[in-house]
Each structure stands twice: as structure tokens, then as C-alpha cells.
Write an enzyme that holds these catalytic residues in place. Sequence first.
Site, PDB file in Angstrom:
ATOM      1  N   ARG A 151      -1.010  13.557   3.138  1.00  0.00           N
ATOM      2  CA  ARG A 151      -0.864  12.059   3.193  1.00  0.00           C
ATOM      3  C   ARG A 151      -0.989  11.647   4.297  1.00  0.00           C
ATOM      4  O   ARG A 151      -1.685  10.605   4.958  1.00  0.00           O
ATOM      5  CB  ARG A 151       0.498  11.708   2.446  1.00  0.00           C
ATOM      6  CG  ARG A 151       0.404  11.520   0.978  1.00  0.00           C
ATOM      7  CD  ARG A 151       1.713  11.189   0.508  1.00  0.00           C
ATOM      8  NE  ARG A 151       2.262   9.962   0.895  1.00  0.00           N
ATOM      9  CZ  ARG A 151       3.540   9.618   0.580  1.00  0.00           C
ATOM     10  NH1 ARG A 151       4.446  10.509   0.318  1.00  0.00           N
ATOM     11  NH2 ARG A 151       3.995   8.528   1.319  1.00  0.00           N
TER      12      ARG A 151
ATOM     13  N   TYR B 153       2.794  16.180   2.246  1.00  0.00           N
ATOM     14  CA  TYR B 153       3.226  15.351   3.275  1.00  0.00           C
ATOM     15  C   TYR B 153       1.969  15.194   4.468  1.00  0.00           C
ATOM     16  O   TYR B 153       1.636  14.145   5.035  1.00  0.00           O
ATOM     17  CB  TYR B 153       4.326  15.249   4.184  1.00  0.00           C
ATOM     18  CG  TYR B 153       5.532  14.856   3.094  1.00  0.00           C
ATOM     19  CD1 TYR B 153       5.809  13.447   3.146  1.00  0.00           C
ATOM     20  CD2 TYR B 153       6.436  15.596   2.415  1.00  0.00           C
ATOM     21  CE1 TYR B 153       6.503  12.831   2.268  1.00  0.00           C
ATOM     22  CE2 TYR B 153       7.186  15.221   1.508  1.00  0.00           C
ATOM     23  CZ  TYR B 153       7.479  13.657   1.333  1.00  0.00           C
ATOM     24  OH  TYR B 153       8.364  13.076   0.663  1.00  0.00           O
TER      25      TYR B 153
ATOM     26  N   HIS C 281      12.022   3.891   5.401  1.00  0.00           N
ATOM     27  CA  HIS C 281      11.765   4.995   4.571  1.00  0.00           C
ATOM     28  C   HIS C 281      11.149   6.298   5.396  1.00  0.00           C
ATOM     29  O   HIS C 281      10.651   7.271   4.746  1.00  0.00           O
ATOM     30  CB  HIS C 281      10.861   4.811   3.321  1.00  0.00           C
ATOM     31  CG  HIS C 281      11.432   4.083   2.144  1.00  0.00           C
ATOM     32  ND1 HIS C 281      10.806   3.396   1.074  1.00  0.00           N
ATOM     33  CD2 HIS C 281      12.816   3.720   2.031  1.00  0.00           C
ATOM     34  CE1 HIS C 281      11.786   2.730   0.421  1.00  0.00           C
ATOM     35  NE2 HIS C 281      12.761   2.868   0.849  1.00  0.00           N
TER      36      HIS C 281
ATOM     37  N   CYS D 254      20.246  19.009  13.840  1.00  0.00           N
ATOM     38  CA  CYS D 254      20.917  19.390  15.011  1.00  0.00           C
ATOM     39  C   CYS D 254      20.860  18.133  16.003  1.00  0.00           C
ATOM     40  O   CYS D 254      21.885  17.964  16.847  1.00  0.00           O
ATOM     41  CB  CYS D 254      20.207  20.423  15.758  1.00  0.00           C
ATOM     42  SG  CYS D 254      18.673  20.048  16.687  1.00  0.00           S
TER      43      CYS D 254
ATOM     44  N   CYS E 253      15.973  22.769  18.932  1.00  0.00           N
ATOM     45  CA  CYS E 253      16.516  24.083  18.329  1.00  0.00           C
ATOM     46  C   CYS E 253      15.857  25.209  17.891  1.00  0.00           C
ATOM     47  O   CYS E 253      16.279  26.357  17.718  1.00  0.00           O
ATOM     48  CB  CYS E 253      18.011  23.885  17.275  1.00  0.00           C
ATOM     49  SG  CYS E 253      17.171  23.689  15.518  1.00  0.00           S
TER      50      CYS E 253
ATOM     51  N   ASN F 148       2.662 -11.063  -4.341  1.00  0.00           N
ATOM     52  CA  ASN F 148       1.953  -9.790  -5.247  1.00  0.00           C
ATOM     53  C   ASN F 148       1.327 -10.319  -6.122  1.00  0.00           C
ATOM     54  O   ASN F 148       1.366 -11.093  -6.739  1.00  0.00           O
ATOM     55  CB  ASN F 148       3.454  -9.045  -5.665  1.00  0.00           C
ATOM     56  CG  ASN F 148       3.132  -7.659  -6.081  1.00  0.00           C
ATOM     57  OD1 ASN F 148       2.207  -7.418  -6.754  1.00  0.00           O
ATOM     58  ND2 ASN F 148       4.519  -6.917  -5.794  1.00  0.00           N
TER      59      ASN F 148
ATOM     60  N   GLN G 105       8.934  -0.312   4.077  1.00  0.00           N
ATOM     61  CA  GLN G 105       9.157   0.751   3.072  1.00  0.00           C
ATOM     62  C   GLN G 105       7.788   1.774   3.609  1.00  0.00           C
ATOM     63  O   GLN G 105       8.064   2.839   3.038  1.00  0.00           O
ATOM     64  CB  GLN G 105       9.176   0.671   1.648  1.00  0.00           C
ATOM     65  CG  GLN G 105      10.342  -0.382   1.324  1.00  0.00           C
ATOM     66  CD  GLN G 105      10.056  -0.825  -0.079  1.00  0.00           C
ATOM     67  OE1 GLN G 105      10.585  -0.297  -0.894  1.00  0.00           O
ATOM     68  NE2 GLN G 105       9.377  -1.939  -0.391  1.00  0.00           N
TER      69      GLN G 105
HETATM   70  P1  OAD Z   1       4.892   0.763  -5.543  1.00  0.00           P
HETATM   71  O1  OAD Z   1       3.315   1.492  -5.500  1.00  0.00           O
HETATM   72  O2  OAD Z   1       5.933   1.035  -6.425  1.00  0.00           O
HETATM   73  O3  OAD Z   1       4.204  -0.721  -5.507  1.00  0.00           O
HETATM   74  C1  OAD Z   1       3.078  -1.420  -4.926  1.00  0.00           C
HETATM   75  C2  OAD Z   1       3.208  -2.888  -5.227  1.00  0.00           C
HETATM   76  O4  OAD Z   1       2.164  -3.609  -4.418  1.00  0.00           O
HETATM   77  C3  OAD Z   1       3.132  -3.094  -6.623  1.00  0.00           C
HETATM   78  O5  OAD Z   1       4.024  -4.148  -6.794  1.00  0.00           O
HETATM   79  C4  OAD Z   1       1.742  -3.685  -6.866  1.00  0.00           C
HETATM   80  O6  OAD Z   1       1.601  -4.850  -7.642  1.00  0.00           O
HETATM   81  C5  OAD Z   1       1.590  -4.308  -5.423  1.00  0.00           C
HETATM   82  N1  OAD Z   1       0.083  -4.375  -4.684  1.00  0.00           N
HETATM   83  C6  OAD Z   1      -0.955  -3.831  -5.324  1.00  0.00           C
HETATM   84  N2  OAD Z   1      -1.801  -4.000  -4.479  1.00  0.00           N
HETATM   85  C7  OAD Z   1      -1.649  -5.055  -3.623  1.00  0.00           C
HETATM   86  C8  OAD Z   1      -2.043  -5.930  -2.744  1.00  0.00           C
HETATM   87  N3  OAD Z   1      -3.677  -5.700  -2.241  1.00  0.00           N
HETATM   88  N4  OAD Z   1      -1.442  -6.931  -1.957  1.00  0.00           N
HETATM   89  C9  OAD Z   1      -0.077  -7.070  -2.346  1.00  0.00           C
HETATM   90  N5  OAD Z   1       0.446  -6.381  -3.307  1.00  0.00           N
HETATM   91  C10 OAD Z   1      -0.259  -5.167  -3.881  1.00  0.00           C
HETATM   92  O7  OAD Z   1       5.000   0.945  -3.861  1.00  0.00           O
HETATM   93  P2  OAD Z   1       6.309   0.317  -3.156  1.00  0.00           P
HETATM   94  O8  OAD Z   1       6.978  -0.818  -3.686  1.00  0.00           O
HETATM   95  O9  OAD Z   1       6.222   0.295  -1.718  1.00  0.00           O
HETATM   96  O10 OAD Z   1       9.744   5.270  -1.483  1.00  0.00           O
HETATM   97  O11 OAD Z   1       7.298   1.578  -3.165  1.00  0.00           O
HETATM   98  C11 OAD Z   1       8.478   1.559  -2.921  1.00  0.00           C
HETATM   99  C12 OAD Z   1       9.000   3.074  -2.663  1.00  0.00           C
HETATM  100  O12 OAD Z   1       8.961   3.744  -3.637  1.00  0.00           O
HETATM  101  C13 OAD Z   1       8.293   3.667  -1.453  1.00  0.00           C
HETATM  102  O13 OAD Z   1       8.475   3.452  -0.146  1.00  0.00           O
HETATM  103  C14 OAD Z   1       8.438   5.292  -1.882  1.00  0.00           C
HETATM  104  C15 OAD Z   1       8.691   5.207  -3.362  1.00  0.00           C
HETATM  105  O14 OAD Z   1       9.611   5.895  -3.870  1.00  0.00           O
HETATM  106  C16 OAD Z   1      10.239   6.474  -0.653  1.00  0.00           C
HETATM  107  O15 OAD Z   1       9.462   7.468  -0.847  1.00  0.00           O
HETATM  108  C17 OAD Z   1      11.601   6.513  -0.351  1.00  0.00           C
END
Ligand code: OAD
Length: 262
Positions: free
Chosen positions: A69, A66, A121, A133, A166, A231, A101
Site C-alpha cells: 500500500r 502495508y 490513523h 521502547c 533498540c 461526500n 484519517q
Molecule cells: P471509506 O472507504 O470507509 O469511505 C470513503 C468515503 O469517501 C465514502 O463515504 C465515499 O462515499 C467517499 N468518496 C468516494 N469518492 C469520493 C470523492 N471523490 N470525493 C469525496 N468523497 C468520496 O474510508 P474512510 O471513511 O476514510 O482506519 O475510512 C475510515 C477509516 O476506516 C480508515 O482511515 C481506516 C479504515 O478502517 C484505520 O485503518 C484505522
Amino acid sequence: MDWQERLAEAQRVVVLTGAGVSAASGVPTFRGEGGYWRAGSRVYRPQELATRAAFDAMPEVVWPWYLWRRGVCRRSEPNATHRYLADAATRRGAGLTLVTQNVDGLHLRAGSPPERTWEIHGNLDFLRCAAECTAARYPLHDDAVLPSQDARLTPAIARRLRCPRCGGPGRPHVLWFDESYDEARYRWSSSVAAAEGCDALVVVGTSGQTNLPLTMARLALQRGALLLDVNPERSPFASLAERSGGAWVQGKADVLGHRVSL
Ligand code: OAD
């Protein structure tokens, strides 16, 4: 009415963002190319490493992942889409809620109002007490970053990772795969209520693999709201939108402000 007219008339708009919105800032998406999660010499699946169980068993592996990142995110800058959404939120006031997210904090750094920017998230810039705590989140010190995912925690950084209240171990303020959404930390009920009460839900840059975003889309549609999916690739939101009189706006997030005006 076509979707452009419905969007223009919408009083209450919810924008739901995912990793695609930060792609132009150089923050890697989760499931895109190079999206595997690695630490040290081992390759972990996200479902394995991003869990409470992994953190309890090996915090010295999970924290560096983390903090690396976090370093990537802090070296990145908000892009035109983050800024457009911040401007739209200022113009529309209570008429626009941003549900993200993304844990990179870029919407807030672009100026989106914290009270209407819900990070469902979590946010890499904060820690919480690992023993809960309190549900409070605390800003991580600027020094709490690592140059790579293989780097080890230094004693100085490890000291930054304690709960300020804590003194016990702190944890990243992020939702893990073996945890559940809630209101206090992740604005679950508020997000559900916003989806139920909106006239338009605009989904941008998410693959639709998580529970709350899909729930929000279904609830918004049940109440007759417009659903748009922005998207470059087809996602479950695109199909839901097309079936319900909304639209899949095939393109990158920067179509916001051009083909999709808020
Ligand atoms: P993903 O990596 O699963 O999906 C990214 C999406 O962005 C895909 O549908 C791509 O097609 C799209 N994409 C890529 N480049 C783009 C651009 N320039 N403009 C618009 N869209 C684009 O990421 P998330 O859907 O955000 O959760 O992932 C959801 C969650 O899954 C995250 O928040 C994380 C992960 O597990 C946790 O950690 C709880």
C-alpha cells in the site's frame, strides 16, 4: 444566516478528511469497490489483518500488505483538493486545523503544515518500535515498498523494519482495530479540543465508520459549530449536518474551493 455565510464568518475551521479525498489521486478507498483486504491466497477481513494480534502472529503477512500500500501511495500524487487545503491552511494560519484519517501522507506532500495536520490513523511512511521502547516514529527507507500484496519481504527490506533505537522489531505507524487512539501517537486530545473550539467542522470524503471523527462531529455540534459534509454518498455526517442547520454538500472532494470556500 445560511451555511455559506456561517462558513465565511468562521474564524476557527477544522477540516476532517477521509479516503474520498485521495480517490482522485488513485488511492483506493477502504469500503469502496475492490476494498477487500487480501494477502497471499487468503482473503482477510480488515478487522482480522489490521490488528496488533495479527501483526504479532504473522508480521511476515502484515508488513507486506502495508509496504504494498505504501508503494501505491508513493506512486500517487496529491490532487487539487490536497493542494487547496494546503493553500487554505497557509492563508488561515492557526485558524485552520486539518485532521485526517488518511495514512497516505498526501496532505503533507501537498504542503499542509505538519504542526496543524494531524494524522489520527498514522502514516504509512513511518515505523515505530513494536515494543514501544519510545513513542517516536521513524521514516521508512525509500526502498521499503513491495510491488504487490502477495510479495514476500526480502532480507534487505526486513533489515529496514527494525526499530532504529533498540534494534527490535518495528511496526507500521498506523492505528489498528484492536488499539486505541491516544495523544502521543494519534493526537486524540488535540483533535477533541479542536472540535470543541471550532466555529465550523468540514468533513470530506469519509464514511463515518470510526470513532474519533464521529465524536468530533458531535462535540462540534454541542458547542454550536457549523457542520458540513462533503461526500457523493450519504453518510452519518450528512444526517447530523442536516439536522443541525448545516448541510450535506453532495459531491466529490473537488467541490472544495468551488461550492465550499475556506
Ligand atoms: P471509506 O472507504 O470507509 O469511505 C470513503 C468515503 O469517501 C465514502 O463515504 C465515499 O462515499 C467517499 N468518496 C468516494 N469518492 C469520493 C470523492 N471523490 N470525493 C469525496 N468523497 C468520496 O474510508 P474512510 O471513511 O476514510 O482506519 O475510512 C475510515 C477509516 O476506516 C480508515 O482511515 C481506516 C479504515 O478502517 C484505520 O485503518 C484505522
